[in-house]
Design a protein around this motif. Structure first.
Motif, PDB file in Angstrom:
ATOM      1  N   ASN A   1       0.831 -63.221   5.778  1.00  0.00           N
ATOM      2  CA  ASN A   1       0.115 -64.358   7.001  1.00  0.00           C
ATOM      3  C   ASN A   1       1.595 -64.742   7.936  1.00  0.00           C
ATOM      4  O   ASN A   1       0.903 -65.461   8.678  1.00  0.00           O
ATOM      5  N   ASN A   2       2.687 -64.951   7.417  1.00  0.00           N
ATOM      6  CA  ASN A   2       3.802 -65.472   8.121  1.00  0.00           C
ATOM      7  C   ASN A   2       4.260 -64.599   8.920  1.00  0.00           C
ATOM      8  O   ASN A   2       5.105 -64.078   8.599  1.00  0.00           O
ATOM      9  N   PRO A   3       3.669 -65.683   9.754  1.00  0.00           N
ATOM     10  CA  PRO A   3       4.153 -64.653  10.735  1.00  0.00           C
ATOM     11  C   PRO A   3       5.984 -64.354  10.625  1.00  0.00           C
ATOM     12  O   PRO A   3       7.335 -63.036  11.034  1.00  0.00           O
ATOM     13  N   MET A   4       6.519 -64.847  10.222  1.00  0.00           N
ATOM     14  CA  MET A   4       8.516 -65.044   9.562  1.00  0.00           C
ATOM     15  C   MET A   4       8.456 -63.202   9.136  1.00  0.00           C
ATOM     16  O   MET A   4       9.228 -62.861   8.931  1.00  0.00           O
ATOM     17  N   ASN A   5       6.852 -63.148   7.936  1.00  0.00           N
ATOM     18  CA  ASN A   5       6.642 -61.895   6.856  1.00  0.00           C
ATOM     19  C   ASN A   5       6.073 -60.540   8.226  1.00  0.00           C
ATOM     20  O   ASN A   5       6.132 -60.111   7.028  1.00  0.00           O
ATOM     21  N   TRP A   6       6.143 -61.131   9.419  1.00  0.00           N
ATOM     22  CA  TRP A   6       5.446 -59.545   9.829  1.00  0.00           C
ATOM     23  C   TRP A   6       6.413 -58.434   9.761  1.00  0.00           C
ATOM     24  O   TRP A   6       7.689 -58.433   9.533  1.00  0.00           O
ATOM     25  N   ARG A   7       6.145 -57.422  10.126  1.00  0.00           N
ATOM     26  CA  ARG A   7       6.786 -55.597  10.355  1.00  0.00           C
ATOM     27  C   ARG A   7       7.353 -55.971  11.462  1.00  0.00           C
ATOM     28  O   ARG A   7       7.568 -56.964  12.815  1.00  0.00           O
ATOM     29  N   LYS A   8       9.086 -55.605  10.953  1.00  0.00           N
ATOM     30  CA  LYS A   8       9.802 -56.177  12.236  1.00  0.00           C
ATOM     31  C   LYS A   8       9.198 -55.535  13.406  1.00  0.00           C
ATOM     32  O   LYS A   8       9.736 -55.327  14.307  1.00  0.00           O
ATOM     33  N   SER A   9       8.827 -54.709  13.821  1.00  0.00           N
ATOM     34  CA  SER A   9       9.063 -53.357  14.694  1.00  0.00           C
ATOM     35  C   SER A   9       7.661 -53.721  15.521  1.00  0.00           C
ATOM     36  O   SER A   9       7.775 -54.565  16.440  1.00  0.00           O
ATOM     37  N   TYR A  10       6.638 -54.632  14.829  1.00  0.00           N
ATOM     38  CA  TYR A  10       5.725 -56.065  15.981  1.00  0.00           C
ATOM     39  C   TYR A  10       6.531 -57.514  15.925  1.00  0.00           C
ATOM     40  O   TYR A  10       6.007 -57.739  17.101  1.00  0.00           O
ATOM     41  N   ARG A  11       7.480 -57.285  15.237  1.00  0.00           N
ATOM     42  CA  ARG A  11       7.772 -58.217  15.239  1.00  0.00           C
ATOM     43  C   ARG A  11       8.715 -57.879  16.793  1.00  0.00           C
ATOM     44  O   ARG A  11       8.849 -59.181  17.508  1.00  0.00           O
ATOM     45  N   PHE A  12       9.447 -57.729  17.061  1.00  0.00           N
ATOM     46  CA  PHE A  12      10.084 -56.865  18.504  1.00  0.00           C
ATOM     47  C   PHE A  12       9.162 -56.703  19.494  1.00  0.00           C
ATOM     48  O   PHE A  12       9.479 -56.736  20.078  1.00  0.00           O
ATOM     49  N   PHE A  13       7.945 -56.116  18.934  1.00  0.00           N
ATOM     50  CA  PHE A  13       6.701 -56.188  20.367  1.00  0.00           C
ATOM     51  C   PHE A  13       6.266 -57.307  20.316  1.00  0.00           C
ATOM     52  O   PHE A  13       6.442 -57.407  22.285  1.00  0.00           O
ATOM     53  N   CYS A  14       6.333 -58.219  19.759  1.00  0.00           N
ATOM     54  CA  CYS A  14       6.314 -59.606  20.559  1.00  0.00           C
ATOM     55  C   CYS A  14       7.095 -59.851  21.391  1.00  0.00           C
ATOM     56  O   CYS A  14       7.426 -61.067  22.382  1.00  0.00           O
ATOM     57  N   LEU A  15       8.637 -59.517  21.201  1.00  0.00           N
ATOM     58  CA  LEU A  15       9.526 -60.132  21.261  1.00  0.00           C
ATOM     59  C   LEU A  15       9.800 -59.503  22.791  1.00  0.00           C
ATOM     60  O   LEU A  15       9.999 -60.165  24.281  1.00  0.00           O
ATOM     61  N   ILE A  16       9.620 -57.893  22.907  1.00  0.00           N
ATOM     62  CA  ILE A  16       9.037 -58.219  24.200  1.00  0.00           C
ATOM     63  C   ILE A  16       8.669 -57.801  25.085  1.00  0.00           C
ATOM     64  O   ILE A  16       8.396 -58.707  26.387  1.00  0.00           O
ATOM     65  N   THR A  17       6.964 -58.686  24.804  1.00  0.00           N
ATOM     66  CA  THR A  17       5.577 -59.152  25.120  1.00  0.00           C
ATOM     67  C   THR A  17       6.331 -60.609  25.871  1.00  0.00           C
ATOM     68  O   THR A  17       6.122 -60.318  27.582  1.00  0.00           O
ATOM     69  N   VAL A  18       6.962 -61.651  25.104  1.00  0.00           N
ATOM     70  CA  VAL A  18       6.954 -62.476  25.093  1.00  0.00           C
ATOM     71  C   VAL A  18       8.107 -62.897  26.720  1.00  0.00           C
ATOM     72  O   VAL A  18       7.919 -62.982  28.279  1.00  0.00           O
ATOM     73  N   ALA A  19       8.997 -61.637  26.790  1.00  0.00           N
ATOM     74  CA  ALA A  19      10.786 -61.353  27.831  1.00  0.00           C
ATOM     75  C   ALA A  19       9.765 -60.471  28.758  1.00  0.00           C
ATOM     76  O   ALA A  19      10.125 -61.206  29.832  1.00  0.00           O
ATOM     77  N   LEU A  20       8.799 -59.764  29.148  1.00  0.00           N
ATOM     78  CA  LEU A  20       7.987 -59.409  30.684  1.00  0.00           C
ATOM     79  C   LEU A  20       7.726 -59.977  30.707  1.00  0.00           C
ATOM     80  O   LEU A  20       7.606 -60.150  32.320  1.00  0.00           O
TER      81      LEU A  20
END
Length: 589
Positions: free
Chosen positions: A129-148
């Motif tokens: 449940n710690n955001p630091m431990n989310w799947r790497k692919s999902y964390r990069f999805f979050c990165l792309i979303t906030v970038a867009l």
């Protein structure tokens, strides 16, 4: 007692000695006869080896009898009784204090045990449940979303300029400064709103603030799509920027929520593509849309893009760990009906106190911290010159060279390429950073190592401006390629200044980094919104070559700022009261 006179002796002479003080101090007194020296010693009952002599302050020839000596002995005994009683009382008092201290310590230990027992935290370092431990692919999805999301908001800040000719024609406007007000109000909204949106995200979570603000952003784009006058456009763009600024204020925090320190350099480099290229993409694609679909199509495109990135945001979960733990603690209290469950991030300040602190601290630091003030000035001027170029390029390529809007937008390709080059140099910047020596006082590489690339960028930016100024006028230099290529060193220098100059501020002020960065954003956006107002008259009255040279000279004058901080930045930081206070707090931790 040895040396005392017999009953028939009537007189002895007493010489100096203070009975009470000297008995207490354990000193020796001499009772001296006028004709001979006689030591009057009385054994100490509790310490046979120590000798006390009875005496009192008298005149040298004072006469005293045996009764006087006996009186002194009695007085001495009384003093010893008082001392013994006092010692017993002090011992009892110490025992009581010790008992009280033990009781307090036990109470604190029990309180600490209770605190730890009911403390709600992550279930170990690998808690999913710690955001630091989310799947790497999902964390990069979050990165792309906030970038867009950020790209959408920044894109509209400059694409507006591409539609300026159409708005002037439809609304019958002849003064270009009025049109430029649309840029000014938008940048002012981006300047001040983060001061409020940042603390809101810390109180209610990032995703809730994202969704509400971006929804309002969509709503506010609609009146501009349907606007019947320029006043509506200028006013509504300010409020749209206020809510759209959530992407600029919260996106860096979101990345820090989900990426560990060793991964953040790469994450921020990818994210920087959006905010750094947004201003360049605006007129680049805006010119194409305006050429074929008219100026309103620019706003409809933003409306569609904003709705898309807002919808995409619903697939991003809450990332702010303190808020997640507060929610977890609340659910625990509700499920167990036990109010003792809590998290370490539960609020200790009221909403208004937190909001007031976040509003005032950046402004105070901006005007009281030398590091904040100098870097805010430097970045703000470079940022202003960038936005002045959005006014200058249409004048140079559309009016002087006669290009159609679709082609004049492509003239920004040089700045876009330069920005990508600056972002792509991140590995080189990191390599140079790691080659710097470690500060023996902190055990870390000093923050000044971050700005070695800014020192080079400080030269690139004015070089690009000089090339553009001296090649933009077709009467002086006919080939157009040179003034487009001038955008490459200008864009490269700007990206390095914005990214690594901001990182220097953040690393210098540690826990106050958000406030330091907010003050920098306020100064940058304010100056970036105001200076473009003078660009139309400046380029019209002076000509593009002279006006461009003035801007290049201005950037040249500011070159020493990063060099000064690279050389003497530590000494400047050491004179900061705020940083000195922070250093002391760390020392005593």
């Amino acid at each position: 007692m040895t040396g005392l006179p017999s009953d028939g002796d009537s007189k002895v002479s007493l010489r100096e000695g203070t009975l009470t003080d000297q008995l207490t101090n354990g000193s020796t007194h001499n009772i001296t006869s006028g004709y001979c020296h006689t030591n009057l010693t009385v054994p100490e009952p509790s310490d046979p080896d120590r000798q006390y002599v009875v005496g009192e302050p008298v005149d040298l020839d004072r006469i005293c009898s045996r009764e006087t000596v006996r009186t002194h002995r009695s007085c001495r005994d009384n003093i010893q009784k008082v001392k013994s009683t006092k010692a017993v009382n002090d011992e009892e008092k110490d025992i009581d204090l010790g008992k009280e201290a033990i009781a307090t310590s036990q109470s604190n230990e029990e309180s600490n045990e209770e605190y730890d027992e009911f403390l709600v935290d992550w279930e170990g370092p690998d808690d999913p449940n710690n955001p630091m431990n989310w799947r790497k692919s999902y964390r990069f999805f979050c990165l792309i979303t906030v970038a867009l999301q950020t790209l959408c908001v920044v894109f509209w800040s400059s694409s507006y300029v591409s539609g300026a000719p159409g708005m002037m024609q439809e609304f019958g406007i002849e003064n270009k400064t009025i049109i430029v007000l649309g840029i000014t109000t938008y940048l002012l909204g981006l300047a001040f709103a983060p001061l409020v949106l940042a603390p809101l995200s810390e109180m209610y979570g990032r995703q809730k603030v994202y969704r509400i603000c971006l929804f309002l952003y969509i709503i506010l784009v609609i009146p501009i799509c349907l606007a019947k006058n320029i006043t509506t456009i200028i006013a509504v763009r300010f409020f749209a920027a206020c809510v759209g600024a959530v992407t600029l204020s919260n996106a860096p925090g979101t990345l820090a929520d989900i990426f560990r320190p060793e991964d953040r350099a790469t994450a921020f480099a990818i994210f920087a593509i959006a905010p750094m290229n947004g201003p360049g993409f605006g007129p680049l694609f805006g010119g194409i849309l305006y050429q074929y679909l008219g100026w309103r199509s620019l706003n409809y495109a933003v409306l569609i893009l904003a709705f898309a990135v807002w919808s995409l945001g619903f697939f991003v979960r809450e990332t702010y760990a303190p808020h997640l733990l507060r929610v977890k603690a609340h659910q625990k209290r509700v499920s167990t009906n036990d109010s003792r469950y809590h998290s370490r991030y539960d609020f200790t300040l009221t909403f208004w106190s937190l909001l007031w602190t976040n509003l005032t601290r950046p402004i105070i630091m901006l005007f009281t911290e030398a590091t904040c003030a100098c870097w805010a000035l430097y970045v703000a001027v470079i940022y202003s010159i960038l936005y002045m170029s959005f006014v200058a390029y249409p004048i140079v390529f559309s009016e002087l060279r006669g290009w159609q809007p679709v082609y004049s937008g492509l003239a920004f390709m040089g700045i876009v390429v330069g920005t990508f080059v600056g972002i792509g140099l991140d590995p080189v910047v990191r390599w140079g950073y790691n080659r710097h020596k470690i500060d023996p006082e902190t055990g870390k590489i000093p923050p000044e190592a971050l700005i070695w690339s800014v020192c080079i960028a400080a030269l690139l930016s004015p070089i690009g401006l000089y090339i553009f100024a001296w090649t933009c006028d077709p009467h002086i230099v006919k080939p157009w390629i040179w003034c487009i290529l001038a955008g490459i060193p200008f864009g490269t220098g700007n990206s390095l200044i914005f990214i690594h100059g901001s990182n220097y501020i953040l690393n210098s002020y540690s826990i106050y980094a958000a406030s330091a960065g907010a003050g920098n954003t306020v100064a940058r956006s304010m100056l970036g919104g105001i200076l473009p107002l003078v660009a139309p008259k400046m380029y019209t009255a002076l000509g593009p070559s002279i006006a461009g040279t003035i801007l290049a000279v201005l950037a040249t004058v500011l070159i020493p700022i990063p060099w000064i901080f690279y050389k003497w930045g530590k000494q400047i930081r050491m004179k900061s009261p705020l940083l000195m206070t922070l250093a002391k707090e760390r020392h005593y931790e």
